[in-house]
Design an enzyme around this catalytic site. Structure first.
Site, PDB file in Angstrom:
ATOM      1  N   CYS A   1      49.381  41.207  37.257  1.00 17.33           N
ATOM      2  CA  CYS A   1      49.519  40.134  38.239  1.00 17.33           C
ATOM      3  C   CYS A   1      49.946  40.767  39.563  1.00 17.33           C
ATOM      4  CB  CYS A   1      50.566  39.134  37.766  1.00 17.33           C
ATOM      5  SG  CYS A   1      50.816  37.753  38.889  1.00 17.33           S
ATOM      6  N   LEU A   2      49.327  40.336  40.648  1.00 19.64           N
ATOM      7  CA  LEU A   2      49.664  40.898  41.956  1.00 19.64           C
ATOM      8  C   LEU A   2      51.110  40.583  42.344  1.00 19.64           C
ATOM      9  CD1 LEU A   2      46.369  40.178  43.933  1.00 19.64           C
ATOM     10  CD2 LEU A   2      47.132  42.337  42.924  1.00 19.64           C
TER      11      LEU A   2
ATOM     12  N   HIS B   1      49.576  29.892  37.224  1.00 21.05           N
ATOM     13  CA  HIS B   1      50.334  30.005  38.481  1.00 21.05           C
ATOM     14  C   HIS B   1      50.549  28.619  39.113  1.00 21.05           C
ATOM     15  CE1 HIS B   1      50.981  34.233  39.282  1.00 21.05           C
ATOM     16  NE2 HIS B   1      49.734  34.543  39.031  1.00 21.05           N
TER      17      HIS B   1
ATOM     18  N   HIS C   1      44.961  32.488  33.630  1.00 24.44           N
ATOM     19  CA  HIS C   1      46.075  33.138  34.312  1.00 24.44           C
ATOM     20  C   HIS C   1      46.353  32.455  35.653  1.00 24.44           C
ATOM     21  CE1 HIS C   1      48.386  36.867  35.590  1.00 24.44           C
ATOM     22  NE2 HIS C   1      48.160  36.274  36.748  1.00 24.44           N
ATOM     23  N   GLU C   2      45.291  32.215  36.425  1.00 23.80           N
ATOM     24  CA  GLU C   2      45.480  31.604  37.751  1.00 23.80           C
ATOM     25  C   GLU C   2      45.934  30.152  37.618  1.00 23.80           C
ATOM     26  OE1 GLU C   2      45.680  33.599  40.115  1.00 23.80           O
ATOM     27  OE2 GLU C   2      44.773  35.255  39.018  1.00 23.80           O
TER      28      GLU C   2
ATOM     29  N   GLN D   1      50.987  32.206  45.097  1.00 20.61           N
ATOM     30  CA  GLN D   1      51.319  33.624  45.274  1.00 20.61           C
ATOM     31  C   GLN D   1      51.376  34.036  46.741  1.00 20.61           C
ATOM     32  OE1 GLN D   1      48.235  34.924  42.191  1.00 20.61           O
ATOM     33  NE2 GLN D   1      49.783  36.530  42.051  1.00 20.61           N
TER      34      GLN D   1
ATOM     35  N   GLY E   1      42.066  37.890  40.888  1.00 16.64           N
ATOM     36  CA  GLY E   1      42.397  36.486  41.104  1.00 16.64           C
ATOM     37  C   GLY E   1      43.667  36.376  41.919  1.00 16.64           C
TER      38      GLY E   1
HETATM   39 NI    NI Z   1      48.995  36.444  38.695  1.00 14.18          NI
END
Ligand code: NI
Length: 177
Positions: A98-99, A144, A140-141, A52, A47
């Site tokens: 998380c990226l 963000h 999670h997304e 991000q 995701g």
């Molecule tokens: Ni993330």
């Protein structure tokens, strides 16, 4: 198509509350979604939210590979202007990465089952009632988009660690919260 630079924890864009997308079908939104999908698959990740990639708008992309989603691949797809609500009251601790926080993972309490909705770049409704990894990724997304990173939800910091170390010394989580 282009790979986008991913913001890392500490960059203020990750703490911003993102703005709704005014026109999901706008050419720049389609291009952003396509670039985000390319960036997510390259990373690789399951995701990626627009915040991000330094664009605080309310959309995210996701891709659940079949081998991580009970045999059923989901996406890659885009969810614009999402909303969600829990279905039932069950929560569970799930390991997340998380990226924007490379190399780390922690167990985070999440709703087990949710109903979510949004639209795609053609304005068509997307979403549904989901559980498992799908429900986790959406929560999670979605976080963000409100400037929330998963460490802000960690309740047991003993579960927070580097991916390689957690693999060597499995904490045995995934218990009911
Ligand atoms: Ni993330």
């Amino acid at each position: 198509m282009a790979l986008l630079k991913i913001a890392r924890m500490g960059h203020p864009v990750l703490l911003m509350k993102a703005e709704p997308v005014a026109d999901p079908g706008a050419p720049e939104v389609r291009r952003l979604a396509a670039d985000m999908i390319e960036t997510m698959l390259d990373a690789p990740g399951v995701g990626l939210a627009a915040s991000q990639v330094h664009i605080p708008l309310r959309l995210f992309v996701m891709h659940l590979p079949a081998d991580r989603n009970g045999g059923a691949a989901i996406g890659p797809s885009v969810v614009i202007n999402p909303s969600f609500e829990p279905v039932g009251e069950d929560t569970a601790m799930r390991f997340e990465g998380c990226l924007s926080i490379p190399g780390l993972r922690a167990a985070v309490p999440r709703w087990v089952r949710i109903r979510y909705s949004g639209v795609d770049c053609d304005g068509r409704p997307v979403g549904g009632e989901v559980d498992g990894l799908h429900a986790n990724v959406v929560q999670h997304e979605y976080d963000h988009l409100d400037g929330i990173l998963y460490p802000m939800r960690v309740t047991d910091f003993c579960s927070f660690g580097f991916v390689e170390e957690l693999a060597r010394f499995p904490p045995g989580m995934e218990k009911a919260a």
